[in-house]
Design a protein around this motif. Structure first.
Motif, PDB file in Angstrom:
ATOM      1  N   VAL A  54     -63.321  59.900 -26.682  1.00  0.00           N
ATOM      2  CA  VAL A  54     -61.888  59.768 -26.389  1.00  0.00           C
ATOM      3  C   VAL A  54     -61.660  59.619 -24.897  1.00  0.00           C
ATOM      4  CG1 VAL A  54     -59.655  60.949 -26.478  1.00  0.00           C
ATOM      5  CG2 VAL A  54     -61.162  61.005 -28.467  1.00  0.00           C
ATOM      6  N   ALA A  55     -62.353  60.440 -24.080  1.00  0.00           N
ATOM      7  CA  ALA A  55     -62.149  60.410 -22.627  1.00  0.00           C
ATOM      8  C   ALA A  55     -62.556  59.077 -22.017  1.00  0.00           C
ATOM      9  CB  ALA A  55     -62.935  61.552 -21.983  1.00  0.00           C
ATOM     10  N   ILE A  56     -63.601  58.439 -22.551  1.00  0.00           N
ATOM     11  CA  ILE A  56     -64.116  57.200 -21.956  1.00  0.00           C
ATOM     12  C   ILE A  56     -63.554  55.948 -22.625  1.00  0.00           C
ATOM     13  CG2 ILE A  56     -66.232  55.854 -21.573  1.00  0.00           C
ATOM     14  CD1 ILE A  56     -67.701  58.557 -21.293  1.00  0.00           C
ATOM     15  N   CYS A  57     -63.444  55.972 -23.943  1.00  0.00           N
ATOM     16  CA  CYS A  57     -63.005  54.774 -24.673  1.00  0.00           C
ATOM     17  C   CYS A  57     -61.494  54.725 -24.886  1.00  0.00           C
ATOM     18  CB  CYS A  57     -63.707  54.688 -26.025  1.00  0.00           C
ATOM     19  SG  CYS A  57     -65.505  54.616 -25.912  1.00  0.00           S
ATOM     20  N   LYS A  58     -60.828  55.884 -24.916  1.00  0.00           N
ATOM     21  CA  LYS A  58     -59.374  55.946 -25.124  1.00  0.00           C
ATOM     22  C   LYS A  58     -58.720  56.828 -24.064  1.00  0.00           C
ATOM     23  CE  LYS A  58     -59.852  53.893 -29.236  1.00  0.00           C
ATOM     24  NZ  LYS A  58     -59.330  52.543 -29.540  1.00  0.00           N
ATOM     25  N   PRO A  59     -58.922  56.526 -22.779  1.00  0.00           N
ATOM     26  CA  PRO A  59     -58.446  57.444 -21.725  1.00  0.00           C
ATOM     27  C   PRO A  59     -56.936  57.656 -21.729  1.00  0.00           C
ATOM     28  CG  PRO A  59     -59.108  55.323 -20.804  1.00  0.00           C
ATOM     29  CD  PRO A  59     -59.562  55.328 -22.222  1.00  0.00           C
ATOM     30  N   LEU A  60     -56.168  56.629 -22.071  1.00  0.00           N
ATOM     31  CA  LEU A  60     -54.706  56.777 -22.083  1.00  0.00           C
ATOM     32  C   LEU A  60     -54.227  57.675 -23.218  1.00  0.00           C
ATOM     33  CD1 LEU A  60     -53.623  53.091 -21.245  1.00  0.00           C
ATOM     34  CD2 LEU A  60     -53.851  55.056 -19.695  1.00  0.00           C
ATOM     35  N   LEU A  61     -54.991  57.711 -24.314  1.00  0.00           N
ATOM     36  CA  LEU A  61     -54.616  58.546 -25.459  1.00  0.00           C
ATOM     37  C   LEU A  61     -55.237  59.937 -25.408  1.00  0.00           C
ATOM     38  CD1 LEU A  61     -54.914  55.950 -28.386  1.00  0.00           C
ATOM     39  CD2 LEU A  61     -52.823  56.762 -27.268  1.00  0.00           C
ATOM     40  N   SER A  62     -56.112  60.152 -24.439  1.00  0.00           N
ATOM     41  CA  SER A  62     -56.826  61.429 -24.365  1.00  0.00           C
ATOM     42  C   SER A  62     -55.905  62.647 -24.278  1.00  0.00           C
ATOM     43  CB  SER A  62     -57.782  61.415 -23.168  1.00  0.00           C
ATOM     44  OG  SER A  62     -58.521  62.605 -23.105  1.00  0.00           O
ATOM     45  N   PRO A  63     -54.820  62.611 -23.469  1.00  0.00           N
ATOM     46  CA  PRO A  63     -53.933  63.783 -23.414  1.00  0.00           C
ATOM     47  C   PRO A  63     -53.274  64.104 -24.752  1.00  0.00           C
ATOM     48  CG  PRO A  63     -53.547  62.335 -21.535  1.00  0.00           C
ATOM     49  CD  PRO A  63     -54.430  61.581 -22.479  1.00  0.00           C
ATOM     50  N   VAL A  64     -53.148  63.097 -25.614  1.00  0.00           N
ATOM     51  CA  VAL A  64     -52.530  63.303 -26.925  1.00  0.00           C
ATOM     52  C   VAL A  64     -53.576  63.698 -27.961  1.00  0.00           C
ATOM     53  CG1 VAL A  64     -51.208  62.237 -28.796  1.00  0.00           C
ATOM     54  CG2 VAL A  64     -50.691  61.677 -26.404  1.00  0.00           C
ATOM     55  N   LEU A  65     -54.678  62.921 -28.008  1.00  0.00           N
ATOM     56  CA  LEU A  65     -55.703  63.160 -29.022  1.00  0.00           C
ATOM     57  C   LEU A  65     -56.467  64.454 -28.798  1.00  0.00           C
ATOM     58  CD1 LEU A  65     -57.213  59.561 -29.407  1.00  0.00           C
ATOM     59  CD2 LEU A  65     -55.594  60.723 -30.920  1.00  0.00           C
ATOM     60  N   MET A  66     -56.581  64.896 -27.530  1.00  0.00           N
ATOM     61  CA  MET A  66     -57.323  66.105 -27.224  1.00  0.00           C
ATOM     62  C   MET A  66     -56.439  67.146 -26.543  1.00  0.00           C
ATOM     63  SD  MET A  66     -60.179  65.380 -28.561  1.00  0.00           S
ATOM     64  CE  MET A  66     -61.079  66.840 -28.091  1.00  0.00           C
ATOM     65  N   ARG A  67     -55.182  67.220 -26.984  1.00  0.00           N
ATOM     66  CA  ARG A  67     -54.298  68.249 -26.434  1.00  0.00           C
ATOM     67  C   ARG A  67     -54.773  69.626 -26.888  1.00  0.00           C
ATOM     68  NH1 ARG A  67     -51.489  65.481 -30.355  1.00  0.00           N
ATOM     69  NH2 ARG A  67     -50.674  66.732 -32.103  1.00  0.00           N
ATOM     70  N   ARG A  68     -54.244  70.650 -26.241  1.00  0.00           N
ATOM     71  CA  ARG A  68     -54.781  72.004 -26.422  1.00  0.00           C
ATOM     72  C   ARG A  68     -54.754  72.470 -27.878  1.00  0.00           C
ATOM     73  NH1 ARG A  68     -56.670  75.985 -23.639  1.00  0.00           N
ATOM     74  NH2 ARG A  68     -56.362  78.151 -24.233  1.00  0.00           N
ATOM     75  N   ASN A  69     -53.678  72.186 -28.598  1.00  0.00           N
ATOM     76  CA  ASN A  69     -53.594  72.629 -29.991  1.00  0.00           C
ATOM     77  C   ASN A  69     -54.707  72.024 -30.842  1.00  0.00           C
ATOM     78  OD1 ASN A  69     -51.381  74.204 -29.473  1.00  0.00           O
ATOM     79  ND2 ASN A  69     -49.880  72.718 -30.224  1.00  0.00           N
ATOM     80  N   ILE A  70     -55.012  70.757 -30.604  1.00  0.00           N
ATOM     81  CA  ILE A  70     -56.075  70.096 -31.361  1.00  0.00           C
ATOM     82  C   ILE A  70     -57.436  70.681 -30.980  1.00  0.00           C
ATOM     83  CG2 ILE A  70     -57.302  67.908 -31.658  1.00  0.00           C
ATOM     84  CD1 ILE A  70     -54.654  66.491 -31.613  1.00  0.00           C
ATOM     85  N   CYS A  71     -57.642  70.927 -29.691  1.00  0.00           N
ATOM     86  CA  CYS A  71     -58.900  71.547 -29.249  1.00  0.00           C
ATOM     87  C   CYS A  71     -59.101  72.923 -29.896  1.00  0.00           C
ATOM     88  CB  CYS A  71     -58.926  71.675 -27.727  1.00  0.00           C
ATOM     89  SG  CYS A  71     -59.056  70.097 -26.853  1.00  0.00           S
ATOM     90  N   LEU A  72     -58.031  73.701 -29.941  1.00  0.00           N
ATOM     91  CA  LEU A  72     -58.114  75.025 -30.566  1.00  0.00           C
ATOM     92  C   LEU A  72     -58.390  74.909 -32.056  1.00  0.00           C
ATOM     93  CD1 LEU A  72     -55.167  76.851 -28.744  1.00  0.00           C
ATOM     94  CD2 LEU A  72     -57.618  77.232 -28.410  1.00  0.00           C
ATOM     95  N   SER A  73     -57.777  73.934 -32.716  1.00  0.00           N
ATOM     96  CA  SER A  73     -57.995  73.742 -34.157  1.00  0.00           C
ATOM     97  C   SER A  73     -59.430  73.314 -34.435  1.00  0.00           C
ATOM     98  CB  SER A  73     -57.019  72.693 -34.701  1.00  0.00           C
ATOM     99  OG  SER A  73     -55.681  73.111 -34.543  1.00  0.00           O
ATOM    100  N   LEU A  74     -59.949  72.393 -33.618  1.00  0.00           N
ATOM    101  CA  LEU A  74     -61.333  71.959 -33.783  1.00  0.00           C
ATOM    102  C   LEU A  74     -62.302  73.121 -33.574  1.00  0.00           C
ATOM    103  CD1 LEU A  74     -61.237  68.516 -31.908  1.00  0.00           C
ATOM    104  CD2 LEU A  74     -61.569  68.862 -34.364  1.00  0.00           C
ATOM    105  N   THR A  75     -62.025  73.939 -32.575  1.00  0.00           N
ATOM    106  CA  THR A  75     -62.887  75.085 -32.290  1.00  0.00           C
ATOM    107  C   THR A  75     -62.842  76.101 -33.429  1.00  0.00           C
ATOM    108  OG1 THR A  75     -62.499  74.797 -29.920  1.00  0.00           O
ATOM    109  CG2 THR A  75     -63.378  76.916 -30.635  1.00  0.00           C
ATOM    110  N   ALA A  76     -61.632  76.359 -33.959  1.00  0.00           N
ATOM    111  CA  ALA A  76     -61.500  77.282 -35.092  1.00  0.00           C
ATOM    112  C   ALA A  76     -62.264  76.758 -36.304  1.00  0.00           C
ATOM    113  CB  ALA A  76     -60.023  77.475 -35.439  1.00  0.00           C
TER     114      ALA A  76
END
Length: 310
Positions: free
Chosen positions: A124-146
Motif C-alpha cells: 500500500v505504501a509503495i504502490c498506492k501511496p495516495l490511498l495509504s492514509p485511508v487503507l492503513m488508517r489506525r482503526n484498520i491497523c488495530l483490526s488487522l493486529t487483533a
C-alpha cells in the motif's frame, strides 16, 4: 523412566541437547546472553517507536507488534530453561507443558500472519501511496493486529488442549529443551497418526496464506519500482529488511513444520527450534534498525538527549 499402562504421567523430564553437550554451562551462558539480547533489543525498539514522532507510521506499529511477539516467545522458554539448569531438576508438569506449547505455537503463528500484514502495508505504501492514509488508517491497523493475535491464539489452542488430554504411559523423557508438539506426540501411548495429519494440514494452511500475500505484494512492488526507476533504490531498500526477516523465519519454519515425523530427529528439532525461537528474535531488531535510517536517527536523538542530560 518407564511406567505401567494404568496411569498417565503428569510430570516430564526435559532432556534436550544441553544434557548431551560436554560444556552445558557454557552453552547455557550463551543462550542466556541471547535471551537478554532479545529482551533488550526489542524493548529498546519498542521504546523508540513509542517516544519518537518520526516512528508513528503503520510500518513501525506492526514492527512493535513483532517485537512483542519475540519478547513473549523468549519469556515462554528462557526463564524455565534457566531455572531447570540451575536447580538441576529438568522437570515440567503436563499443565506447564501445555501452557508453554500454547505460547510457543501462538507466537509463531502470530508472526506468520504479521509478516503477511507487513508485506501488505509495504504494498500500500509503495504502490498506492495516495490511498495509504485511508487503507492503513489506525482503526484498520488495530483490526488487522487483533485478527493476527486472535487467529494465532485460536490456532494454538488445538495442539495445547490435545497434548493436555493425551495419555502418557511409557517414557516421560522429552528429548527437547522445551515442550514441543512433535516431542509430546512421540510420548503419547495412543494413536496420534490422525492428529499428525491434521496438524500437518493446519501448518500448511498457516504458512500458505501469509506467504501468498507476501509473494503477491512484493511482485506488485517490484513491478511498480521498475516502472519508476527514480524511486526504485529507496523503495527496495525499505523492503529488503522485511524480506530478509521473511526469508529467515519462513525458511526455518518450513523445515521445522512441514517435514514428516519419520524424517525428524530430536537434535534437528532442537537446532531448528533454537533458530526460530532465539536466533531469529535476536536478529530481527538488528536487521530492522541497522538498515533503517529512521530508527537509527531516533536512536541518535535518544542518545544525544541523555548525553546532554548528563
Amino acid at each position: 523412566m518407564e511406567k505401567n499402562n494404568t496411569t498417565s504421567w503428569t510430570e516430564f523430564i526435559l532432556l534436550g541437547f544441553l544434557s548431551q553437550t560436554k560444556a552445558p554451562a557454557a552453552v547455557l551462558s550463551l543462550l542466556i546472553f541471547m535471551f537478554l539480547m532479545v529482551l533488550s533489543e526489542n524493548c529498546l525498539l519498542l521504546y523508540l517507536i513509542k517516544v519518537d514522532s518520526g516512528l508513528q507510521s503503520p510500518m513501525y506499529f506492526f514492527l512493535s507488534q513483532l517485537s512483542i511477539m519475540d519478547i513473549c516467545q523468549t519469556l515462554a522458554i528462557g526463564p524455565k530453561m534457566t531455572a531447570n539448569f540451575l536447580m538441576k531438576r529438568n522437570v515440567i508438569t503436563l499443565t506447564g507443558c501445555s501452557i508453554q506449547l500454547f505460547f510457543i505455537v501462538s507466537m509463531a503463528g502470530a508472526e506468520f500472519f504479521l509478516l503477511g500484514v507487513m508485506s501488505y502495508d509495504r504494498y500500500v505504501a509503495i504502490c498506492k501511496p495516495l490511498l495509504s492514509p485511508v487503507l492503513m488508517r489506525r482503526n484498520i491497523c488495530l483490526s488487522l493486529t487483533a485478527g493476527v493475535w486472535c487467529g494465532a491464539s485460536l490456532n494454538a489452542l488445538v495442539p495445547a488442549v490435545y497434548v493436555l488430554l493425551q495419555p502418557y504411559c511409557g517414557s516421560n523423557v522429552i528429548e527437547h529443551i522445551f515442550c514441543e508438539l512433535p516431542s509430546m506426540l512421540r510420548l503419547s501411548c495412543s494413536d496420534t497418526s490422525a492428529f499428525q495429519r491434521v496438524a500437518f494440514f493446519i501448518s500448511v494452511e498457516l504458512l500458505l496464506p501469509p506467504l501468498s500475500t507476501i509473494l503477491v505484494s512484493y511482485t506488485c512492488i517490484l513491478i511498480t519500482v521498475l516502472r519508476s526507476a527514480g524511486k526504485s533504490h529507496k523503495a527496495l531498500g525499505t523492503c529488503f529488511s522485511h524480506l530478509l526477516v521473511v526469508g529467515l523465519f519462513y525458511g526455518a519454519a518450513i523445515f521445522k513444520y512441514l517435514r514428516p515425523m519419520s524424517y525428524r530427529t530430536p537434535f534437528q528439532d532442537d537446532m531448528v527450534s533454537l533458530f526460530c525461537t532465539i536466533v531469529t528474535p535476536t536478529l530481527n531488531p538488528l536487521i530492522y534498525s541497522l538498515r533503517n535510517r529512521d530508527v537509527l536517527e531516533a536512536l541518535k536523538k535518544l542518545l544525544r538527549k541523555h548525553t546532554i542530560g548528563l
